[in-house]
Scaffold this motif. Structure first.
Motif, mmCIF file in Angstrom:
data_model
loop_
_atom_site.group_PDB
_atom_site.id
_atom_site.type_symbol
_atom_site.label_atom_id
_atom_site.label_comp_id
_atom_site.label_asym_id
_atom_site.label_seq_id
_atom_site.Cartn_x
_atom_site.Cartn_y
_atom_site.Cartn_z
ATOM 1 N N GLY A 100 38.632 38.191 45.459
ATOM 2 C CA GLY A 100 40.391 38.005 45.133
ATOM 3 C C GLY A 100 40.308 37.649 43.602
ATOM 4 N N LEU A 101 39.519 37.284 43.220
ATOM 5 C CA LEU A 101 39.626 36.842 41.421
ATOM 6 C C LEU A 101 40.040 37.976 40.556
ATOM 7 N N ALA A 102 39.737 39.235 40.854
ATOM 8 C CA ALA A 102 39.962 40.491 39.899
ATOM 9 C C ALA A 102 40.967 41.104 40.452
ATOM 10 N N ASP A 103 41.713 40.703 41.599
ATOM 11 C CA ASP A 103 42.675 41.457 42.230
ATOM 12 C C ASP A 103 43.711 42.165 41.405
ATOM 13 N N ASP A 104 44.207 41.410 40.499
ATOM 14 C CA ASP A 104 45.291 41.968 39.546
ATOM 15 C C ASP A 104 44.712 43.085 38.718
ATOM 16 N N PHE A 105 43.473 43.035 38.311
ATOM 17 C CA PHE A 105 42.818 44.135 37.413
ATOM 18 C C PHE A 105 42.813 45.350 38.326
ATOM 19 N N THR A 106 42.079 44.891 39.619
ATOM 20 C CA THR A 106 41.710 46.255 40.390
ATOM 21 C C THR A 106 42.957 47.112 40.908
ATOM 22 N N THR A 107 43.978 46.220 41.324
ATOM 23 C CA THR A 107 45.297 46.902 41.629
ATOM 24 C C THR A 107 45.907 47.573 40.698
ATOM 25 N N TRP A 108 45.914 47.038 39.541
ATOM 26 C CA TRP A 108 46.291 47.964 38.241
ATOM 27 C C TRP A 108 45.483 49.013 37.897
ATOM 28 N N VAL A 109 44.311 49.192 37.997
ATOM 29 C CA VAL A 109 43.416 50.216 38.004
ATOM 30 C C VAL A 109 43.856 51.243 39.093
ATOM 31 N N ARG A 110 43.928 50.969 40.219
ATOM 32 C CA ARG A 110 44.009 51.941 41.285
ATOM 33 C C ARG A 110 45.590 52.250 41.378
ATOM 34 N N THR A 111 46.454 51.540 40.671
ATOM 35 C CA THR A 111 47.810 52.199 41.018
ATOM 36 C C THR A 111 48.301 52.552 39.538
ATOM 37 N N GLY A 112 47.493 52.410 38.474
ATOM 38 C CA GLY A 112 48.023 52.959 37.248
ATOM 39 C C GLY A 112 47.746 54.225 36.990
ATOM 40 N N GLU A 115 37.444 54.635 30.031
ATOM 41 C CA GLU A 115 38.521 54.755 31.011
ATOM 42 C C GLU A 115 38.404 53.851 32.268
ATOM 43 N N TYR A 116 39.408 53.502 32.612
ATOM 44 C CA TYR A 116 39.497 52.973 34.197
ATOM 45 C C TYR A 116 39.572 53.851 35.265
ATOM 46 N N TYR A 117 38.917 53.694 36.218
ATOM 47 C CA TYR A 117 38.937 54.636 37.283
ATOM 48 C C TYR A 117 38.378 53.664 38.574
ATOM 49 N N ASP A 118 38.411 54.214 39.901
ATOM 50 C CA ASP A 118 37.958 53.487 41.013
ATOM 51 C C ASP A 118 36.657 52.720 40.980
ATOM 52 N N GLY A 119 35.869 53.739 40.413
ATOM 53 C CA GLY A 119 34.309 53.074 40.362
ATOM 54 C C GLY A 119 34.443 51.571 39.311
ATOM 55 N N ILE A 120 34.967 51.697 38.498
ATOM 56 C CA ILE A 120 35.137 50.423 37.436
ATOM 57 C C ILE A 120 35.768 49.191 38.520
ATOM 58 N N ALA A 121 36.940 49.706 39.278
ATOM 59 C CA ALA A 121 37.529 48.664 40.241
ATOM 60 C C ALA A 121 36.509 48.145 41.137
ATOM 61 N N ARG A 122 35.835 49.027 41.702
ATOM 62 C CA ARG A 122 34.470 48.634 42.658
ATOM 63 C C ARG A 122 33.638 47.713 42.135
ATOM 64 N N ARG A 123 33.179 48.138 40.766
ATOM 65 C CA ARG A 123 32.082 47.301 40.304
ATOM 66 C C ARG A 123 32.641 45.739 40.098
ATOM 67 N N THR A 124 33.822 45.845 39.571
ATOM 68 C CA THR A 124 34.513 44.782 39.051
ATOM 69 C C THR A 124 34.723 43.761 40.335
ATOM 70 N N GLU A 125 35.202 44.267 41.322
ATOM 71 C CA GLU A 125 35.173 43.546 42.634
ATOM 72 C C GLU A 125 34.102 43.002 42.984
ATOM 73 N N ALA A 126 32.841 43.711 43.012
ATOM 74 C CA ALA A 126 31.585 43.365 43.351
ATOM 75 C C ALA A 126 31.018 42.043 42.323
#
Length: 66
Positions: A54-66, A38-49
């Motif tokens: 900026g490279l993963a912004d599309d994915f992390t925005t989707w996780v956080r707003t989906g 599943e996707y959640y904020d922890g996944i977004a944070r690890r992906t950003e790190a």
């Protein structure tokens, strides 16, 4: 154990970006997405790190707003 695994995955992705391996293999920088079932904020944070800023912004925005 899970925290150490996640940290190792983040560091590996960083190293692959920093060493130019991803860009060399694919021809351009692409984000490394670290995920679970599943996707959640922890996944977004690890992906950003794991990626250059900026490279993963599309994915992390989707996780956080989906």
């Amino acid at each position: 154990m899970e925290a150490n695994f996640n940290q190792a995955c983040v560091q590996l992705a960083r190293d692959l970006h920093n060493d130019g391996v991803i860009k060399s293999a694919i021809g351009k920088p692409v984000p490394v997405v670290l995920h679970e079932l599943e996707y959640y904020d922890g996944i977004a944070r690890r992906t950003e790190a794991a990626n250059p800023p900026g490279l993963a912004d599309d994915f992390t925005t989707w996780v956080r707003t989906g």
